[in-house]
Write a protein that holds these residues in place. Structure first.
Motif, PDB file in Angstrom:
ATOM      1  N   ILE A 220       6.052 -49.262 -12.043  1.00 49.82           N
ATOM      2  CA  ILE A 220       6.967 -49.303 -10.903  1.00 49.82           C
ATOM      3  C   ILE A 220       8.170 -48.408 -11.165  1.00 49.82           C
ATOM      4  CG2 ILE A 220       8.557 -50.779  -9.594  1.00 49.82           C
ATOM      5  CD1 ILE A 220       6.513 -53.033  -9.874  1.00 49.82           C
ATOM      6  N   GLY A 221       8.627 -48.376 -12.425  1.00 45.60           N
ATOM      7  CA  GLY A 221       9.700 -47.460 -12.783  1.00 45.60           C
ATOM      8  C   GLY A 221       9.321 -46.017 -12.532  1.00 45.60           C
ATOM      9  N   ASN A 222       8.088 -45.654 -12.843  1.00 42.70           N
ATOM     10  CA  ASN A 222       7.609 -44.293 -12.586  1.00 42.70           C
ATOM     11  C   ASN A 222       7.509 -44.010 -11.092  1.00 42.70           C
ATOM     12  OD1 ASN A 222       6.714 -42.502 -14.979  1.00 42.70           O
ATOM     13  ND2 ASN A 222       6.069 -44.552 -15.600  1.00 42.70           N
ATOM     14  N   ILE A 223       6.988 -44.970 -10.337  1.00 42.86           N
ATOM     15  CA  ILE A 223       6.875 -44.795  -8.886  1.00 42.86           C
ATOM     16  C   ILE A 223       8.263 -44.624  -8.268  1.00 42.86           C
ATOM     17  CG2 ILE A 223       6.226 -45.964  -6.740  1.00 42.86           C
ATOM     18  CD1 ILE A 223       3.918 -47.260  -8.350  1.00 42.86           C
ATOM     19  N   TRP A 224       9.207 -45.437  -8.705  1.00 43.44           N
ATOM     20  CA  TRP A 224      10.595 -45.345  -8.233  1.00 43.44           C
ATOM     21  C   TRP A 224      11.177 -43.960  -8.535  1.00 43.44           C
ATOM     22  CZ3 TRP A 224      14.501 -47.332  -5.490  1.00 43.44           C
ATOM     23  CH2 TRP A 224      15.808 -47.002  -5.845  1.00 43.44           C
ATOM     24  N   MET A 225      10.941 -43.478  -9.754  1.00 45.63           N
ATOM     25  CA  MET A 225      11.504 -42.203 -10.176  1.00 45.63           C
ATOM     26  C   MET A 225      10.889 -41.027  -9.418  1.00 45.63           C
ATOM     27  SD  MET A 225      11.648 -40.579 -14.016  1.00 45.63           S
ATOM     28  CE  MET A 225       9.857 -40.408 -14.132  1.00 45.63           C
ATOM     29  N   PHE A 226       9.580 -40.901  -9.454  1.00 46.05           N
ATOM     30  CA  PHE A 226       8.938 -39.775  -8.792  1.00 46.05           C
ATOM     31  C   PHE A 226       9.117 -39.842  -7.276  1.00 46.05           C
ATOM     32  CE2 PHE A 226       6.210 -39.580 -12.720  1.00 46.05           C
ATOM     33  CZ  PHE A 226       6.609 -38.312 -13.101  1.00 46.05           C
ATOM     34  N   GLY A 227       8.982 -41.045  -6.708  1.00 41.63           N
ATOM     35  CA  GLY A 227       9.154 -41.200  -5.267  1.00 41.63           C
ATOM     36  C   GLY A 227      10.562 -40.855  -4.827  1.00 41.63           C
ATOM     37  N   GLY A 228      11.560 -41.329  -5.575  1.00 43.68           N
ATOM     38  CA  GLY A 228      12.943 -41.048  -5.220  1.00 43.68           C
ATOM     39  C   GLY A 228      13.284 -39.576  -5.318  1.00 43.68           C
ATOM     40  N   LEU A 229      12.814 -38.918  -6.372  1.00 38.10           N
ATOM     41  CA  LEU A 229      13.090 -37.494  -6.529  1.00 38.10           C
ATOM     42  C   LEU A 229      12.380 -36.661  -5.468  1.00 38.10           C
ATOM     43  CD1 LEU A 229      12.978 -37.182 -10.432  1.00 38.10           C
ATOM     44  CD2 LEU A 229      14.991 -37.234  -8.944  1.00 38.10           C
ATOM     45  N   LEU A 230      11.221 -37.108  -5.050  1.00 33.64           N
ATOM     46  CA  LEU A 230      10.533 -36.413  -3.959  1.00 33.64           C
ATOM     47  C   LEU A 230      11.290 -36.555  -2.641  1.00 33.64           C
ATOM     48  CD1 LEU A 230       6.752 -37.207  -4.606  1.00 33.64           C
ATOM     49  CD2 LEU A 230       7.736 -34.924  -4.314  1.00 33.64           C
ATOM     50  N   LEU A 231      11.747 -37.766  -2.338  1.00 35.57           N
ATOM     51  CA  LEU A 231      12.420 -38.019  -1.075  1.00 35.57           C
ATOM     52  C   LEU A 231      13.768 -37.309  -0.981  1.00 35.57           C
ATOM     53  CD1 LEU A 231      11.665 -41.829  -0.577  1.00 35.57           C
ATOM     54  CD2 LEU A 231      10.714 -39.919   0.732  1.00 35.57           C
ATOM     55  N   THR A 232      14.410 -37.102  -2.103  1.00 36.87           N
ATOM     56  CA  THR A 232      15.735 -36.468  -2.106  1.00 36.87           C
ATOM     57  C   THR A 232      15.678 -34.992  -2.491  1.00 36.87           C
ATOM     58  OG1 THR A 232      16.066 -37.286  -4.373  1.00 36.87           O
ATOM     59  CG2 THR A 232      16.968 -38.622  -2.580  1.00 36.87           C
ATOM     60  N   MET A 233      14.499 -34.428  -2.585  1.00 32.15           N
ATOM     61  CA  MET A 233      14.375 -33.043  -3.033  1.00 32.15           C
ATOM     62  C   MET A 233      15.113 -32.066  -2.115  1.00 32.15           C
ATOM     63  SD  MET A 233      10.954 -30.893  -4.093  1.00 32.15           S
ATOM     64  CE  MET A 233      10.817 -31.751  -5.658  1.00 32.15           C
ATOM     65  N   LYS A 234      15.134 -32.332  -0.805  1.00 35.54           N
ATOM     66  CA  LYS A 234      15.832 -31.431   0.113  1.00 35.54           C
ATOM     67  C   LYS A 234      17.319 -31.350  -0.192  1.00 35.54           C
ATOM     68  CE  LYS A 234      12.696 -31.749   4.060  1.00 35.54           C
ATOM     69  NZ  LYS A 234      12.556 -32.124   5.506  1.00 35.54           N
ATOM     70  N   LYS A 235      17.879 -32.426  -0.724  1.00 34.71           N
ATOM     71  CA  LYS A 235      19.301 -32.435  -1.083  1.00 34.71           C
ATOM     72  C   LYS A 235      19.568 -31.609  -2.324  1.00 34.71           C
ATOM     73  CE  LYS A 235      20.103 -37.116   0.764  1.00 34.71           C
ATOM     74  NZ  LYS A 235      21.038 -36.707   1.827  1.00 34.71           N
ATOM     75  N   ALA A 236      18.513 -31.266  -3.068  1.00 32.66           N
ATOM     76  CA  ALA A 236      18.675 -30.622  -4.360  1.00 32.66           C
ATOM     77  C   ALA A 236      18.573 -29.111  -4.296  1.00 32.66           C
ATOM     78  CB  ALA A 236      17.643 -31.155  -5.332  1.00 32.66           C
ATOM     79  N   LYS A 237      18.118 -28.540  -3.219  1.00 31.48           N
ATOM     80  CA  LYS A 237      17.793 -27.130  -3.198  1.00 31.48           C
ATOM     81  C   LYS A 237      18.978 -26.215  -2.917  1.00 31.48           C
ATOM     82  CE  LYS A 237      12.964 -27.813  -1.951  1.00 31.48           C
ATOM     83  NZ  LYS A 237      11.857 -27.459  -1.032  1.00 31.48           N
ATOM     84  N   GLY A 238      20.182 -26.803  -2.811  1.00 33.68           N
ATOM     85  CA  GLY A 238      21.340 -25.985  -2.468  1.00 33.68           C
ATOM     86  C   GLY A 238      21.870 -25.135  -3.597  1.00 33.68           C
ATOM     87  N   GLY A 239      21.461 -25.420  -4.798  1.00 29.27           N
ATOM     88  CA  GLY A 239      21.954 -24.643  -5.915  1.00 29.27           C
ATOM     89  C   GLY A 239      22.017 -25.474  -7.161  1.00 29.27           C
ATOM     90  N   HIS A 240      22.355 -24.827  -8.294  1.00 25.13           N
ATOM     91  CA  HIS A 240      22.465 -25.553  -9.536  1.00 25.13           C
ATOM     92  C   HIS A 240      23.442 -24.844 -10.463  1.00 25.13           C
ATOM     93  CE1 HIS A 240      19.211 -22.595 -10.095  1.00 25.13           C
ATOM     94  NE2 HIS A 240      19.688 -22.494 -11.322  1.00 25.13           N
TER      95      HIS A 240
END
Length: 244
Positions: A220-240
């Motif tokens: 469940i920890g893995n599902i939470w992690m991968f699922g959450g990062l997938l759902l918020t990926m659009k927020k991440a593409k602005g730069g680094h």
């Protein structure tokens, strides 16, 4: 020639978002596979007349050998997929902090070495051993199972926990410090958060569904992690940012 300051093991210098997304999807599938295997093992109730570890083991006595096999097999494949897909997170961290990336990757290697073949499958082997010892020699089953676990499960479990803590600490630190393309608050999409929330269900008592879910706390920890990062990926593409 441009030299990287860290061993990038063949990964491109620029972030490949489609590849990272694919790794997260595969990791999520691996998490679901492992969840099914854990659910098969954990769904049931304990014998309330017993105490301690013997009480915990009592729920496994009704499981068939076939159920134990599928629980072990699904976890073996699912956990292996999860470990490979952590390299998507490694790439995110490496884009901002080579130090954190090194530490995280060390934890990933340990996770891949010990999680599936060192911990998950030996756990099922221990359950299999206890179940059949209860049929052959019930008066010795518990003591021999404890010895079996100490000899063949505990060493790898200890090493797994060390690498898991290293990996999780590096990930949470990198995200919380803004060293990845994701917002800082996305540190919550880490395994310990999902695992901790799942274990709170223990307070609900001895119920089959609760026991099934808590047995699957790592998946469940893995599902939470991968699922959450997938759902918020659009927020991440602005730069680094890059660590100096």
């Amino acid at each position: 020639m441009i030299m990287s300051n860290y061993n990038d093991i063949g990964i491109d210098s620029s972030l490949d978002w489609p590849r990272i997304r694919k790794l997260f999807i595969i990791g999520l599938i691996g998490g679901i596979m492992t969840f099914v295997g854990d659910w098969l093992l954990g769904y049931g109730v304990y014998d309330e007349s017993l105490t301690g570890l013997e009480k915990k083991l009592s729920q496994y006595l009704i499981l068939s050998d076939g159920t134990l096999f599928w629980s072990a097999f699904l976890g073996l494949i699912g956990i292996s997929l999860e470990g490979l897909c952590y390299f998507g997170i490694y790439r995110l961290i490496a884009s901002g902090s080579m130090k954190h990336a090194h530490i995280f990757r060390s934890g990933v290697f340990g996770y891949m070495l010990f999680a599936a073949c060192g911990v998950h499958v030996p756990c099922l082997s221990t359950v299999f051993f206890y179940s059949h010892m209860m049929l052959a020699s019930p008066e010795n089953a518990y003591d021999l199972t404890i010895k079996f676990g100490l000899y063949f499960l505990l060493p790898a479990l200890t090493l797994f926990l060390i690498f898991f803590l290293v990996m999780s600490a590096a990930q949470i630190s990198a995200f919380a410090k803004g060293l990845t393309p994701y917002p800082k608050w996305c540190w919550i999409f880490s395994m310990p958060v999902g695992m901790g929330a799942t274990m709170l269900l223990k307070f609900a008592g001895n119920h089959a569904v609760v026991n099934g879910l808590t047995a699957a706390w790592i998946s469940i920890g893995n599902i939470w992690m991968f699922g959450g990062l997938l759902l918020t990926m659009k927020k991440a593409k602005g730069g680094h940012k890059h660590e100096i």
